[in-house]
Structure formats: C-alpha cells, structure tokens
Design an enzyme around this catalytic site. Structure first.
Site, PDB file in Angstrom:
ATOM      1  N   ASP A 177       0.756  -1.235   0.022  1.00 56.25           N
ATOM      2  CA  ASP A 177       0.022  -0.069  -0.060  1.00 56.25           C
ATOM      3  C   ASP A 177       1.026   1.261   0.069  1.00 56.25           C
ATOM      4  O   ASP A 177       0.455   2.376   0.496  1.00 56.25           O
ATOM      5  CB  ASP A 177      -0.921   0.087   1.213  1.00 56.25           C
ATOM      6  CG  ASP A 177      -1.872  -1.127   1.310  1.00 56.25           C
ATOM      7  OD1 ASP A 177      -2.202  -1.681   0.257  1.00 56.25           O
ATOM      8  OD2 ASP A 177      -1.862  -1.645   2.444  1.00 56.25           O
ATOM      9  N   HIS A 184      -4.296  -1.912  -6.581  1.00 58.35           N
ATOM     10  CA  HIS A 184      -3.595  -0.506  -7.045  1.00 58.35           C
ATOM     11  C   HIS A 184      -4.543   0.357  -7.582  1.00 58.35           C
ATOM     12  O   HIS A 184      -5.174   0.354  -8.550  1.00 58.35           O
ATOM     13  CB  HIS A 184      -2.500  -1.237  -8.056  1.00 58.35           C
ATOM     14  CG  HIS A 184      -1.525  -2.040  -7.654  1.00 58.35           C
ATOM     15  ND1 HIS A 184      -0.664  -2.702  -8.217  1.00 58.35           N
ATOM     16  CD2 HIS A 184      -1.082  -2.110  -6.494  1.00 58.35           C
ATOM     17  CE1 HIS A 184       0.311  -3.326  -7.565  1.00 58.35           C
ATOM     18  NE2 HIS A 184       0.066  -3.129  -6.247  1.00 58.35           N
TER      19      HIS A 184
END
Ligand code: IMP
Length: 421
Positions: A12, A40
C-alpha cells in the site's frame, strides 16, 4: 531501460500511482507475483480505478500489459476486472497477455484460506481471504492447476474433480462447507473461454520484446515486509514481493534489469497482523480522520505509524533499490513535529536491522529522531524547491537514512500530483 518497481514497506505504498507515472516511459508493464490480494489505485481526473490483477499500465493507451507466470490468477475475478475496464472504455484486445503457466486460484483455496484463519484465532495472519496462500501452497506441492489447464476442458475437469474431492475432505475436517464440482467446473470453464484470447507463452513473448529493445516496467505487488522470504514471517503473503520475484515471476533474467525503484510512504502503514514497531495511535487517528488509509481490496482500516528507516534500509539492501519514490507526503502536512525511527532497541541493545524472529520484532522499540513539521498544504506543489524547507529536509532525511536517491515525490492521489526530483 528495464525497471523493477517494488514496495519498500508493508504494501500500500502507492505503487499503482507511481507505476502509472513511470508507464509513460515504458512500452510494457508486467505483473510478476501476487494475485487479487493486491489493490493498485490510480486516480485520473474524476475517475478512480482500482486494479487487482491487471497491471496499472493498462490505463495508458497503447501500452501492453502482461500477467506473468509468477502471479496466481483467480479466473473469475480476472474476467470481472477485464469486463469492468471494458465498460469504462479501456480497450484490452491485443494489449493484455496472460501467462499460460500462471497458477489458478480456485474456490477451495479461498475456502481453505478462510478456515485456516478462523482456526488460528488470535494468531491469525489477517489475510485478504483471496486464497493466495493455499494457491501458492498447491504450486509448491505440485498439486496446482495452471492457466493452460483452464483452456483444455478435458484435462481441467479431470484435475479439478480430484482436487475438489481432496479439498472437500480437508474442508470437512476444518468445519467448512464442501464445494460442488459441477458448479465450479461450469463457472471456471466459462471464465477460461473468456480469457482464452489473452493466454500465451509470455516468456517467449517478453524475450521477443527485449530483442526489439522495448522498455519493460515490472510492477511489484505488496511490499518488502510481506515477502515470503524477507518479510515478517509468518505475517507475510506467499510470494516473493522483492526485486528477485520480477525475474522468477517472468523469466526475464537479472542482467536484463537496469534499475530498481522503491516506493515508500512518507510514513508507515500495514494491514493485517504482525510487527509494526512505529505504530502510533496518534498517526492512525490523524490519517483515518482525513479519510485516508483504508484498504483498496478489503476496505480495512490500515494500521499507521511514523516512518521506519530501519525497515526501509533493509528494503534497500534486499531489493537493491537505486531510486526512491516517496508518496503521501501531504498526509503529514498538518503536523507540528514529525518523528523518524532511526534504530530499534531490543532488550537494551540498539539494533540497525529488523530481526528475523517475528516475536523479537514485536518487542523492538523504535528510537526516534524528531523533525520539524511544515504545517502547510503541499498538495498543489509540483517542484521540490517549492516545498516548504522543513518538508525538503524531511524528504532528504528519508532518502539518506534509506540509502538511495530521491527521484519522485507524490503529494496527492491524482496523476498530476507527482514530480521528479
Ligand atoms: P494474503 O496475501 O491475502 O495471504 O495476506 C497476507 C498478508 O499480506 C496480510 O497481512 C494482508 O493484509 C497482506 N497483504 C496482501 N496483499 C496486500 C496488499 O496488496 N497490500 C497490503 N497488504 C497486503
């Protein structure tokens, strides 16, 4: 120039966005590991895209994207992602290639993932429950089904039947519900028919492109500390998320790689269980109140903390990171004072590298260096020199402590909110 992009923390880090920016200078974007546990995010104007299996490069017209052999593919999820993108006007025909040797994630993998987590109780890993661990487990145990099986219906049905029989017995023991073979067979063969036009020998194709001097960007998923070998085992994912995974996951040899870009946030986050020495209730509360740091795949609130330079230094070493992309600088805009963890203390001793034992790691205390905050919005800034001096100092310190060159800074979710240094 062939570039490997990796996450330098716990995933992340904002890789989707940086990949999108770097894709401008690439012809091909390749995913080499992980599965749809990844999320993503790329924001372009008012549009927000969250990609799980398809490389973020697909959002730039004309770029080719490859899901390579090291990825584990849930075919039904992938069809959903393809159809979702097509509905939004993104053309995939002749742009997406799927490796025929990538392993499949099947419903029993998801069911086992869930049951094993339940059994672990308070020792759970906090997986995304996408079946990633059991799918890689089958790959290593040589009992996996691959993409090429999916487009050979007879072989697929025979193998699937025996796998479902065995896994239903295991699920029964664990207390889970059995799966219906005819239903799984029908759903997955249908997904196979939809994926067939994209399936190919991606190793041969990639080498053909290398001969034509095409520029390849290797899109890493998850982050260094979720790596099955180098992460905080067992609180990790089941693939090699570090730079080496780009070679084994694609068939492109190490000497064809030109540089490694490490992406890291200006602070630290983690989802799931496991050590996170710099975790801070203050930083978590601040970021969550800003509506930030909720998982793109599961929506879970991420655990947040100060920047951990011990961790990123180790990430630089195992990945061979040359260049750094630092994201989410704007997340710290309101703070008067910022801390960076420069070393750990374990049982009265100062240590400079993360310990391999998760239990020891859990008991490491961060040693902080304090930095002045800038208390100004950075989100409209597009040049390093225009940043408040305190922000420049902070970024330089992150790069120096990590030991790599600062190359990209991101100050917001939008494609434009990024600049090269
Ligand atoms: P799994 O990959 O679903 O087996 O989950 C194993 C661990 O990796 C858990 O802590 C997850 O939260 C974490 N994880 C998996 N994928 C991601 C990701 O894309 N970003 C951040 N954490 C992830």
């Amino acid at each position: 120039m062939n570039t490997i992009l990796v996450g330098a923390q716990w995933g992340d880090e904002g890789k989707g966005k940086i990949i999108d920016v770097l894709t401008e200078e690439a012809d091909i974007v390749v995913r080499s590991q992980g599965g749809n546990n990844a999320g993503h995010t790329v924001e372009i104007g008012k549009e927000k895209f969250v990609l799980h299996l398809i490389p973020s490069g697909i959002l730039r017209a004309g770029k080719k994207c490859v899901i390579a052999n090291g990825v584990v593919i849930d075919p039904v999820a992938l069809v959903g992602e393809i159809e979702g993108l097509e509905k939004r006007g993104i053309k995939l025909a002749n742009r997406l290639l799927i490796s025929e040797t990538a392993h499949l994630v099947l419903p029993y993998h998801r069911a086992l993932d869930e049951q094993r987590e339940l059994r672990k109780g308070s020792n759970k890993i906090g997986t995304t429950k996408r079946g990633i661990g059991p799918a890689y487990g089958d790959k290593a145990a040589r009992t996996g089904l691959r993409v090429l099986d999916l487009v050979r219906p007879k072989t697929f049905s025979t193998k699937l039947k025996s796998r479902i029989e065995e896994n239903n017995a295991i699920l029964k023991t664990l207390g889970g519900a059995p799966l219906s073979f005819p239903e799984v067979e029908r759903t997955y063969l249908e997904a196979g028919r939809k994926l067939a036009p994209y399936i190919t020998n991606t190793v041969v194709w990639l080498h053909g492109q290398l001969e034509k001097q095409k520029r390849i960007l290797f899109e890493g998923a998850q982050g260094t500390f979720l790596d099955i070998d180098f992460g905080t085992y067992p609180f990790v994912t089941s693939s090699n998320t570090t730079a080496g995974g780009s070679c084994t996951g694609t068939g492109v040899p190490p000497h064809r790689m030109d540089r490694v870009v490490g992406v890291m946030k200006a602070y630290t986050t983690r989802v799931g269980e496991g050590p996170l020495p710099t975790e801070s209730a203050q930083v978590s509360a601040m970021l969550h109140a800003m509506g930030r740091e909720f998982g793109a795949t599961t929506g879970r609130a991420r655990r947040c903390g100060w920047f951990d330079a011990v961790a990123t230094r180790y990430a630089r070493v195992v990945n061979g990171i040359d260049d750094l992309a630092i994201t989410n600088l704007d997340g710290l805009d309101t703070l008067k004072e910022i801390q960076i963890c420069v070393a750990y203390e374990y049982r009265g001793k100062r240590i400079a590298f993360p310990p391999n034992d998760a239990e020891e790691f859990l008991h490491c205390r961060p040693i902080y260096r304090k930095f002045a905050g800038w208390q100004k919005s950075t989100s409209a800034i597009r040049h390093f020199k225009k940043l408040p001096v305190a922000a420049q100092r902070y970024l330089k310190a992150l790069a120096e402590l990590t030991g790599a060159r600062l190359r990209i800074v991101s100050v917001g979710a939008q494609r434009e909110q990024t600049f090269q240094v």
